[in-house]
Design a protein around this motif. Structure first.
Motif, PDB file in Angstrom:
ATOM      1  N   SER A 181      39.816  15.151  18.685  1.00 29.74           N
ATOM      2  CA  SER A 181      38.697  15.304  17.746  1.00 29.74           C
ATOM      3  C   SER A 181      37.424  15.714  18.469  1.00 29.74           C
ATOM      4  O   SER A 181      36.621  16.498  17.955  1.00 29.74           O
ATOM      5  N   GLN A 182      37.236  15.185  19.667  1.00 34.48           N
ATOM      6  CA  GLN A 182      36.084  15.574  20.475  1.00 34.48           C
ATOM      7  C   GLN A 182      36.099  17.072  20.731  1.00 34.48           C
ATOM      8  O   GLN A 182      35.074  17.753  20.593  1.00 34.48           O
ATOM      9  N   GLY A 207      28.531  13.645  21.655  1.00 32.60           N
ATOM     10  CA  GLY A 207      27.200  14.189  21.901  1.00 32.60           C
ATOM     11  C   GLY A 207      26.595  13.839  23.238  1.00 32.60           C
ATOM     12  O   GLY A 207      25.842  14.629  23.814  1.00 32.60           O
ATOM     13  N   MET A 208      26.917  12.653  23.764  1.00 24.62           N
ATOM     14  CA  MET A 208      26.361  12.249  25.049  1.00 24.62           C
ATOM     15  C   MET A 208      27.231  12.688  26.227  1.00 24.62           C
ATOM     16  O   MET A 208      26.869  12.457  27.375  1.00 24.62           O
ATOM     17  N   TRP A 215      39.605  10.342  12.577  1.00 30.27           N
ATOM     18  CA  TRP A 215      39.254  11.098  13.776  1.00 30.27           C
ATOM     19  C   TRP A 215      40.072  10.629  14.972  1.00 30.27           C
ATOM     20  O   TRP A 215      40.259  11.358  15.925  1.00 30.27           O
ATOM     21  N   TYR A 216      40.564   9.405  14.896  1.00 26.82           N
ATOM     22  CA  TYR A 216      41.462   8.856  15.916  1.00 26.82           C
ATOM     23  C   TYR A 216      42.062   7.577  15.358  1.00 26.82           C
ATOM     24  O   TYR A 216      41.574   7.018  14.366  1.00 26.82           O
ATOM     25  N   ALA A 251      30.764   7.139  15.424  1.00 28.51           N
ATOM     26  CA  ALA A 251      31.295   6.803  16.744  1.00 28.51           C
ATOM     27  C   ALA A 251      31.684   8.074  17.493  1.00 28.51           C
ATOM     28  O   ALA A 251      31.364   8.246  18.679  1.00 28.51           O
ATOM     29  N   LEU A 252      32.373   8.983  16.789  1.00 23.30           N
ATOM     30  CA  LEU A 252      32.777  10.250  17.403  1.00 23.30           C
ATOM     31  C   LEU A 252      31.559  11.073  17.806  1.00 23.30           C
ATOM     32  O   LEU A 252      31.548  11.723  18.861  1.00 23.30           O
ATOM     33  N   SER A 253      30.516  11.048  16.983  1.00 21.00           N
ATOM     34  CA  SER A 253      29.305  11.822  17.269  1.00 21.00           C
ATOM     35  C   SER A 253      28.615  11.331  18.532  1.00 21.00           C
ATOM     36  O   SER A 253      28.176  12.128  19.372  1.00 21.00           O
ATOM     37  N   LEU A 254      28.510  10.011  18.684  1.00 22.98           N
ATOM     38  CA  LEU A 254      27.888   9.447  19.883  1.00 22.98           C
ATOM     39  C   LEU A 254      28.733   9.745  21.109  1.00 22.98           C
ATOM     40  O   LEU A 254      28.216  10.166  22.147  1.00 22.98           O
ATOM     41  N   TYR A 255      30.025   9.521  20.994  1.00 25.87           N
ATOM     42  CA  TYR A 255      30.959   9.727  22.107  1.00 25.87           C
ATOM     43  C   TYR A 255      30.950  11.181  22.573  1.00 25.87           C
ATOM     44  O   TYR A 255      30.951  11.460  23.772  1.00 25.87           O
TER      45      TYR A 255
END
Length: 285
Positions: free
Chosen positions: A97-98, A134-135, A77-78, A128-132
């Motif tokens: 990716s975000q 989603g918030m 994803w990165y 990690a991508l989901s938290l970054y």
């Protein structure tokens, strides 16, 4: 089976309620570094069997060189420069990716699913991508129903903020006590940093004896979390195309996807396909 599984040329796996009219929520599940969507297909199908109103979307990251792994190319994803705190601030490609994940969420919203009926989930780098992501949703879309992170961490912490209004988004963070890759200390730091930024519902669940993986207990806890934040509701949000407006080709595809192709054997009139699909969506079959 209460669901149907499909795959596209880009490696995305989609698990949809067999009766599309039953969908009232969406979960996007992102794999970890070096993996693909197939690595989490079984877990997603297991969850889907217990969440028959939820659509699961499992994208596959693009293949790129990863500095930490001696520059080897793999789904990521990165880029990851290293596992230490300073290296974790350098995440080339995370913004791209975000945007990809945001595009998936928008597509679901365009189909009628509210953002507060969506969950971002993932393992390790995918978590990690989901938290970054989603918030830090755009202000205008509101907040998600929840975020699931397994063996993950908060990337690029210095550039992380929480969108006003999203502070109370429920976060489930499952982590192995003996994880040698993303150590437990990193998980605790992620919780502390997110809380300092305003997160009010960050649950870090630690699993004794678990390394960098997920076990049945964690998956069961994830299911309980999802059932809580995405309860089944009667209202249908998605905008389904009226069978009367579909072509014969579209009707046949929808009927096969629904698993009721045998009921259409011998059909010759378009009206027969229309009536069959309408009955299926109405739950009369």
């Amino acid at each position: 089976m209460t669901f149907t599984t499909s795959r596209d040329a880009n490696g995305t796996i989609t698990i949809t309620p067999r009766n599309e009219a039953d969908q009232t929520a969406t979960i996007v599940l992102c794999h970890g570094l070096g993996d693909t969507s197939q690595g989490w297909e079984d877990v997603a199908e297991n969850l889907a069997s217990k969440l028959p109103h939820v659509k699961f979307i499992l994208p596959t990251a693009k293949t790129q060189k990863v500095t930490m792994n001696m520059g080897m190319a793999m789904p990521a994803w990165y880029d990851i420069v290293g596992l230490d705190k300073r290296s974790n601030e350098i995440c080339p490609g995370i913004d791209e990716s975000q945007q990809r994940i945001l595009s998936i969420l928008k597509s679901e919203n365009d189909a009628g699913i509210p953002y507060n009926r969506m969950v971002l989930a993932g393992f390790s780098q995918g978590g990690a991508l989901s938290l970054y992501t989603g918030m830090q949703l755009p202000n205008e879309v509101g907040c998600l129903a929840g975020i699931v992170m397994m063996s993950g961490y908060l990337p690029h912490a210095s550039g992380f903020t929480i969108t006003p209004g999203a502070e109370s988004t429920p976060i489930f963070h499952g982590h192995g006590a003996i994880d040698p890759l993303v150590q437990l200390s990193a998980a605790k730091e992620s919780q502390s940093h997110a809380t300092e930024k305003g997160a009010t519902d960050y649950n870090l669940q630690i699993y004794e004896g678990l390394a960098h993986s997920a076990n049945p207990k964690e998956v069961a806890d994830v299911l309980s979390f999802l059932q809580k934040v995405l309860p089944k509701v009667e209202e249908c949000y998605i905008k389904l195309k009226d069978p009367s407006e579909m072509s014969v080709k579209e009707l046949k595809a929808a009927i096969v996807k629904a698993g009721i192709g045998s009921r259409a054997v011998g059909f010759s009139e378009k009206s027969e396909f229309i009536d069959l699909l309408k009955c299926h969506r109405a739950g009369k079959l």
